[in-house]
Scaffold this motif. Structure first.
Motif, short mmCIF file in Angstrom:
data_model
loop_
_atom_site.label_atom_id
_atom_site.label_comp_id
_atom_site.label_asym_id
_atom_site.label_seq_id
_atom_site.Cartn_x
_atom_site.Cartn_y
_atom_site.Cartn_z
N SER A 1 -21.56 -19.67 2.60
CA SER A 1 -21.73 -18.67 1.55
C SER A 1 -20.90 -19.05 0.34
CB SER A 1 -21.27 -17.31 2.08
OG SER A 1 -21.24 -16.39 1.03
N LEU A 2 -21.48 -18.86 -0.86
CA LEU A 2 -20.76 -19.15 -2.10
C LEU A 2 -19.79 -18.04 -2.47
CD1 LEU A 2 -23.64 -20.62 -4.28
CD2 LEU A 2 -21.83 -21.85 -3.09
N LYS A 3 -19.93 -16.94 -1.82
CA LYS A 3 -19.07 -15.81 -2.13
C LYS A 3 -17.68 -16.05 -1.55
CE LYS A 3 -18.97 -10.80 -1.80
NZ LYS A 3 -19.61 -9.62 -1.22
N LEU A 4 -16.69 -15.89 -2.40
CA LEU A 4 -15.33 -16.11 -1.93
C LEU A 4 -14.90 -14.99 -1.01
CD1 LEU A 4 -13.52 -17.25 -5.18
CD2 LEU A 4 -14.09 -18.66 -3.21
N ARG A 5 -14.22 -15.37 0.01
CA ARG A 5 -13.65 -14.35 0.89
C ARG A 5 -12.22 -14.11 0.44
NH1 ARG A 5 -15.48 -16.79 6.74
NH2 ARG A 5 -17.70 -16.88 6.30
N LYS B 1 -5.94 -10.14 -3.15
CA LYS B 1 -6.31 -9.28 -4.29
C LYS B 1 -5.08 -8.67 -4.93
CE LYS B 1 -10.92 -7.92 -2.75
NZ LYS B 1 -11.76 -6.84 -2.20
#
Lengths: 255, 597, 207
Positions: free
Chosen positions: B277-281, B287
Motif C-alpha cells: 500500500s502507498l498509504k503511509l502507516r 503523529k
C-alpha cells in the motif's frame, strides 16, 4: 577687533569653511594609507557596539531617538549625526528579528529617518525589512515628544536606547524610562543642560563633541574619521587663538 | 539459532519462517540442495527433472582433459551427462519437424576437428548437416512438447504445471542425450536451446560413443591463437575446490554443473509480486511528533514575548520616598501661603536692575515686541518670572506685539495675558493694548525674515486684523522701530537664535534686546549680557530674577506666592541628594565586593 | 533610474546648500537667492509638519487596528487629535474653546511632566555616586549642591553672602567657561556635519 570682525566676518567665515573642507579632503586622501588610525576609546561606543550584538541575539530591538531639533535650526548638526548613527544601527541590526525604531520630535527629522532606513535596507538588499512606522514622529513639542517616546521604550522590548540629537532637560525622563525597562541608555546632545542631565542619569553619556564622533566610531566611512581629525586640528587652533587673545588683552590692558 | 538467508533476495529471516517475509520465497528447501525427499509434493515434470539429475554422474576433474579449463570441462561433463540415456525419462516419439528446418540442416557437412581444440570450440566448426529428425536438441521439439502438453490438458489429462518462464526442459529431461539428439527428440530443457548447443551435445555424444573412432585431424591454428593457448603449467591439474559434494544443477542453462549458483532454484514459485500500500502507516506517536515539529517550525519566526519585570522594586520604593520628600514640604508651603522667606535683592542682580531701568525709560505707547518662546511646561516658572516685567510694561502704557517661534506660543501668550487680566485690580480694567501676531514659522530662518521685515513676516494678527495699518504698530516699519524687544525664552538655542539673527539688526539701529530666561538658560545667556558691547541689554533669570524684579517694583506677583515653597524645595532637594549620596557611599564602603550600577 | 534620482538629489542638495552659504558670505551678490531658498525651506517645513502629523496618525491608527498592547492609548491620541483639530478649526487658534483645551489640558500635563522631571533629576543625583564613583563625579555633585543652595535665599534664613559669591563664581565664570568650551566643540562638529552634507558624503535625504 570688533570692527574688523564686523567688516570681514563673512570672508573669515568662508575661509574657515574652506580650511575645514581642505583638511577633510587631505585627511581622507592620506588616511587611505593609514586605515588603522587609533581613535581614543570612548566607553559609550564600545558598550553600544556590544549592545547591538546582544540585541540581535536576544531578539530585542534598538531605539534610536533623534531629538526634537530641526534640520533648519541650529541643532541640525546633532540631528545629522543622529541620522548617521541610525544608519549604522540599522545595518548592524539588519539580521535581527526586530528592526530598530527611530523616534523624533521634528517632522522633517521623522521623514529623514524613514528615508535613511529605507536607503539602508535598500543597500543591504533587505527592503522587506523596511517598515514606515520604524521612523516615527512621537510629538511636536519637546515634552510631548518625550511623552510619546517613553511608551516605545516600555512596550517594544527595547534592548538599548541611543539618544543622539537635540534634547533638553526632559531627556532625563527618557533615561529614567530606559532604566525602568532595564535597557541600556547611551546618550549625547548638543544642549549643555541635556549633557549635564545625561551625565547624571544615563549609563553611558556622550559629553561635548563625543556625539559628533559617532560616525567615525561606528564605521560610517573614512570621511567621518577625517572630519574628526579636522575637528581636532581646529580645536587646537581655537585654543591657540583664545590664548593669544587673552594674553593680548592682558598685556594691552583690555579695551 | 541463526537466521535463514532467503535464496532469492538474500535477506535474513527467522529460522522458524517458512517463507521469506520480504519476497515471499520459500525458505525451507535450498536451491542448491534440492530436497529429493519431497518429491511427492512436486509435479511430475519436476520430479522427472530431479531424477535426471541423479542420472547424470559427476565426472571427476581427473577424467577431463588437462588442457581444458574447469568451466569448459564442466560443460564437457555436462555434455557427457547429457549423453547418458535417461533412466526414467519417458522417451517420447520424435515429433515431426517442419520441413524448412529439416532442409536447413540437411546439407551442412561435418568437418573433423583438431584434438587440441576445446571441445566446444572444435564443435563450433560447421557441423555435419544432419536431418533435423536426427538431431536431438531442437527448440522446435520443445515447442511440440509443449503443444503436446496442451493437447493433454485439453483432453482432460493432468498436465504438468508449467512455470511462468516456460522451459520445455521442465517437461522433459533438460539434458538431452546423444540418442535423443539422434532421434531428434529434444524434450528436455535443452530442447529450446540454440542449435550450436545442440550440435555440441550431439558431437560430444558422438565423440563419447565412438572412442574407437579415429581422432580428428588437428586443425592449423593461427599463431595468435597459439599464443593464447594457456600453458599447461598454468592450468590446474586438479580443481581448486572439491565439488564432489555439490549437487548438480538439474534445470536451467547450467544443467549438470556442480557448485554453481542456481539460476532457477526449483523452489522458486513465480508468483505475482506482493502489492504494498502507498498509504503511509503513521502511528499516533509519530503523529504527535509531527505536530510538535510543525509547532516548533511555526513558532520559529515569531519573536517570543519576554517576561515582564516586577513592578515593586527597591528603586521604585526609593523613587517614591524621594517624591514624597519633595512634594510634601512644597505642598505644605503653598497651602500655608507663608511669606517667611524674603525675596532676593534686586540691587545684587545687575540684569534685573537693567531691565527695570529699561522699562522705566520707555515712553508712553511705546511699541514693544514680546516673544513667548518657551514651552507650556515651563510656564510655571516663566509666568512667575515675567509677570512683573509685563505688568510694569503695561503699567507704563506700552503697546505690546506678541509673537512666537513656537507653534504653541500664541496660545501661551493669550493665556499669559488672560492670567494678567484675572488679577483683582484688572478685572474691571483689563489690559487690551496688545496684538497677538501669531506664530513665526521656520525657526531661525523665520527670525531672520522677521528681522528684515516684520510686516511681511506677520501681516495680520490671530483675528485676521491688519494691525500695521493703524494703531500703535502703524509707526513700525522695521524691527528696530520697536522700543524694546523682550524675549521670554526657556531654551538656550532659541535665545542664541534671537541674539544671532535679530540682534545685529537691532544693534545696527540702536534698538534694545532684553530677555527673561529660565534658570537653565540664564548661564548661557549671561555672556551676552556681560559682554562688551552687550548683545542683551537686560536679563532676568528664572524665578529668582522674577522675585527680585517684584521686589524692585514692589509688586505682589506670582513669584511672591510661590517663593517660600520654592526655597523650601531647594533645601529639601539638597538634603535628598546628600542623604542618597551618603547611603550609596556607605553601601559601597561596607560591601566592596559588589559593584554598584 | 534610482541611480539617476540619487544623483539628482545629491546635486540639488549640494547646490542649495552652497548657494545659501555663499549668500551669507556675499550678501550683495547672492542675498536674494538665499532669501528665496530660505523661504522655500520655510514652506517645506510647514508641509513637513503636516506630513509629520499624518505620520503620527498613521502610526497610532496602525497600532489600534492591529490590536497591539495598550492600543487604547493610541485611540485616545487619535481622538484628541481629531477633536482639537475640529475645535481649533471652528473656534480659531485664539478662540475660547481652543484656549480652553490648551489651558486645561496641555499646560497642566506638561507642567506635571516637568514636575516629574524634577523628582527624576533628584533621584538621579542621589544615585549618581552609585553609578560612577569617581572624583569628578564628586566634584559634579558638590557643584550641584552649591548652585542649588545659592540660587535663591534659603528657607527661613535668607541670603548668605558666601553662597552668593560662590554662585557668581560658579555660574558666571566656571560654568560659562565650561559651557563655552563645549559649545565650541559642538560648533566644530556642526561644521563638520554640514560640510559632509555639502560634499555629498552624508546623504540623509535618501541619495
Amino acid at each position: 577687533m570688533s570692527a574688523l570682525l564686523d567688516a570681514y566676518g563673512n570672508i573669515l567665515g568662508l575661509l574657515l569653511a574652506l580650511l575645514c573642507l581642505g583638511l577633510i579632503i587631505l585627511f581622507v586622501a592620506t588616511g587611505r594609507n593609514k586605515p588603522g588610525r587609533n581613535l581614543r576609546e570612548i566607553p559609550a561606543f564600545q558598550r553600544f557596539r556590544r549592545e547591538v550584538g546582544l540585541a540581535v541575539e536576544s531578539g530585542k530591538r534598538l531605539h534610536i531617538s533623534l531629538g526634537h531639533g530641526g534640520i533648519n535650526e541650529i541643532p541640525a548638526g546633532s540631528a545629522l549625526v543622529g541620522l548617521t548613527m541610525l544608519d549604522r544601527c540599522a545595518r548592524a541590526a539588519s539580521i535581527s528579528d526586530r528592526p530598530p525604531v527611530a523616534t523624533s520630535g521634528d517632522p522633517l527629522l521623522a521623514i529623514l529617518s524613514q528615508d535613511t532606513l529605507r536607503g539602508t535596507y535598500h543597500d543591504l538588499n533587505a527592503e522587506r525589512l523596511y517598515d514606515p512606522s520604524s521612523g516615527r514622529l512621537s510629538g511636536l513639542t519637546p515634552l510631548s515628544f518625550t511623552a510619546g517616546a517613553i511608551p516605545v521604550i516600555h512596550d517594544e522590548q527595547i534592548s538599548a536606547n541611543i539618544l543622539a540629537g537635540h534634547f533638553g532637560g526632559e531627556v532625563a525622563l527618557l533615561t529614567e524610562a530606559g532604566e525602568r525597562s532595564g535597557s541600556l541608555t547611551v546618550g549625547g546632545s548638543d544642549n549643555i543642560t541635556a549633557q549635564a542631565v545625561l551625565y547624571a542619569s544615563a549609563q553611558e553619556p556622550l559629553i561635548g563633541e563625543e556625539l559628533y564622533a559617532g560616525g567615525a566610531y561606528l564605521g560610517a566611512g573614512s570621511i567621518h574619521a577625517a572630519s574628526l581629525r579636522m575637528q581636532d586640528i581646529l580645536r587646537w587652533l581655537l585654543i591657540a587663538l583664545i590664548l593669544i587673545g587673552a594674553l593680548f588683552k592682558l598685556f594691552t590692558g583690555g579695551g | 539459532m541463526t537466521d535463514i538467508l532467503c535464496p532469492v533476495c538474500g535477506k535474513p529471516n527467522p529460522p522458524e519462517a517458512e517463507t521469506c517475509q520480504f519476497c515471499q520465497a520459500p525458505l525451507k528447501t535450498s536451491a542448491f540442495t534440492p530436497d529429493f525427499d519431497e518429491e511427492s509434493d512436486l509435479p511430475d515434470w519436476l520430479r522427472s527433472l530431479n531424477a535426471d539429475q541423479n542420472a547424470f554422474p559427476v565426472t571427476s576433474p581427473a577424467e577431463e582433459p588437462s588442457n581444458v579449463p574447469d568451466w569448459l570441462s564442466s560443460i564437457g561433463g555436462e555434455t557427457k551427462e547429457k549423453e547418458q540415456p535417461p533412466s526414467e525419462a519417458p522417451a517420447e516419439p520424435a515429433q515431426e519437424q517442419p520441413d524448412w528446418l529439416t532442409d536447413l540442416t540437411k546439407d551442412q557437412p561435418v568437418e573433423p576437428l583438431s584434438a587440441d581444440l576445446p571441445v566446444w570450440l572444435s564443435e563450433q566448426a560447421p557441423a555435419p548437416a544432419t536431418p533435423l529428425s536426427d538431431e536431438k536438441q531442437d527448440w522446435t521439439d520443445g515447442w511440440t512438447s509443449g503443444e503436446q502438453a496442451a493437447e493433454q490438458q485439453a483432453e482432460g489429462e493432468p498436465s504438468p504445471s508449467v512455470p511462468a518462464f516456460t522451459f520445455d526442459a521442465f517437461e522433459e529431461p533438460e539434458k538431452p542425450t546423444a540418442s535423443e539428439s539422434e532421434s531428434g527428440d529434444m524434450e528436455g530443457p535443452l530442447s529450446t536451446l540454440p542449435d550450436w548447443v545442440a550440435d555440441v551435445t550431439a558431437e560430444e555424444s558422438e565423440a563419447e560413443g565412438g572412442e574407437d573412432e579415429a581422432a580428428l585431424a588437428p586443425a592449423q591454428l593461427p599463431s595468435w591463437l597459439e599464443a593464447m593457448r594457456p600453458a599447461e603449467s598454468d592450468q590446474p591439474s586438479t580443481p581448486t575446490e572439491d565439488l564432489s559434494g555439490a549437487s548438480a544443477e538439474s534445470s536451467g542453462p547450467l544443467i549438470g554443473l556442480r557448485g554453481v549458483l542456481s539460476a532457477e532454484p526449483i523452489n522458486i514459485r513465480m508468483r505475482r509480486a506482493a502489492a504494498y500500500s502507498l498509504k503511509l502507516r503513521v502511528t499516533d506517536e509519530q503523529k504527535q511528533r509531527v505536530a510538535l515539529l510543525e509547532q516548533l517550525l511555526a513558532d520559529e519566526p515569531k519573536p517570543k514575548a519576554l517576561p515582564a519585570a516586577p513592578v515593586i522594586t527597591a528603586q521604585y520604593v526609593f523613587r517614591l520616598l524621594i517624591a514624597l520628600a519633595l512634594l510634601l514640604p512644597v505642598i505644605w508651603a503653598v497651602a500655608s501661603n507663608g511669606r517667611l522667606t524674603p525675596l532676593p535683592d534686586a540691587s545684587a542682580r545687575p540684569g534685573v536692575m537693567a531691565m527695570y531701568n529699561l522699562v522705566e525709560r520707555l515712553p508712553a505707547d511705546a511699541p514693544v515686541l514680546v516673544a513667548f518662546d518657551y514651552e507650556a511646561g515651563y510656564s510655571g516658572e516663566m509666568d512667575a518670572a515675567a509677570s512683573a516685567v509685563l505688568e510694569h510694561l503695561l503699567g507704563r502704557g506700552a503697546s505690546l506685539a506678541l509673537v512666537s517661534t513656537s507653534a504653541t506660543g500664541p496660545a501661551l501668550a493669550e493665556r499669559f495675558m488672560a492670567n494678567l487680566n484675572q488679577q483683582p485690580e484688572r478685572v474691571n480694567n483689563p489690559y487690551t493694548n496688545y496684538a497677538n501676531l501669531g506664530y513665526i514659522p521656520g525657526g531661525s530662518i523665520g527670525l531672520y525674515s522677521l528681522a528684515k521685515s516684520p510686516r511681511q513676516s506677520l501681516p495680520y494678527d490671530l483675528q485676521g486684523v491688519d494691525v500695521w495699518a493703524s494703531g500703535p504698530l502703524s509707526s513700525v516699519n522695521g524691527i528696530a522701530d520697536f522700543s524694546l524687544v523682550l524675549v521670554l525664552v526657556s531654551d538656550p538655542e532659541t535665545a542664541r537664535a534671537w541674539v544671532e539673527q535679530v540682534g545685529p539688526t537691532l544693534r545696527q539701529d540702536g534698538a534694545v534686546l532684553a530677555m527673561v530666561a529660565s534658570a537653565q538658560t540664564a548661564p548661557l545667556v549671561q555672556p551676552y549680557f556681560s559682554g562688551n558691547p552687550r548683545q542683551v541689554e537686560a536679563l532676568i533669570s528664572g524665578l529668582a530674577g522674577g522675585g527680585a524684579y517684584e521686589n524692585a517694583s514692589a509688586s505682589n506677583g506670582p513669584a511672591r506666592r510661590v517663593w517660600d515653597a520654592y526655597s523650601l524645595g531647594l533645601v529639601v532637594s539638597v538634603f535628598v541628594i546628600l542623604v542618597g549620596t551618603a547611603l550609596d557611599v556607605t553601601y559601597k564602603a561596607l560591601l566592596p565586593g559588589k559593584k554598584g550600577k | 533610474m534610482k541611480t539617476i534620482f540619487s544623483l539628482i538629489n545629491v546635486v540639488i542638495a549640494i547646490a542649495a546648500g552652497a548657494l545659501v552659504f555663499l549668500g551669507y558670505v556675499f550678501p550683495d551678490l547672492l542675498g536674494g537667492m538665499r532669501a528665496i531658498l530660505l523661504q522655500w525651506a520655510i514652506i517645506l517645513a510647514a508641509f513637513a509638519l503636516l506630513v509629520g502629523i499624518l505620520n503620527l496618525m498613521q502610526a497610532h491608527w496602525r497600532k489600534v487596528t492591529t490590536k497591539q498592547p495598550k492600543a487604547v492609548y493610541s485611540l485616545v491620541v487619535l481622538a484628541s487629535l481629531v477633536a482639537t483639530l475640529l475645535v481649533t478649526a471652528l473656534s480659531g487658534p485664539a478662540g475660547k474653546w481652543s484656549l480652553w483645551i490648551y489651558n486645561n489640558l496641555q499646560v497642566p500635563i506638561e507642567i506635571s511632566l516637568l514636575a516629574v522631571l524634577a523628582i527624576v533629576l533628584a533621584y538621579a543625583a542621589a544615585r549618581l555616586m552609585r553609578r560612577r564613583m569617581t572624583w569628578y563625579t564628586g566634584m559634579f555633585l558638590v557643584t550641584v549642591l552649591l548652585v542649588l543652595l545659592s540660587t535663591a535665599p534659603l528657607y527661613l534664613i535668607g541670603e548668605v553672602s558666601l553662597l552668593n559669591s560662590l554662585h557668581s563664581l560658579i555660574v558666571d565664570i566656571l560654568a560659562v567657561a565650561g559651557a563655552r568650551g563645549l559649545l565650541l566643540g559642538v560648533a566644530l562638529g556642526t561644521i563638520a556635519a554640514g560640510l559632509r552634507v555639502l560634499m555629498g558624503a552624508d546623504r540623509p535625504y535618501g541619495g
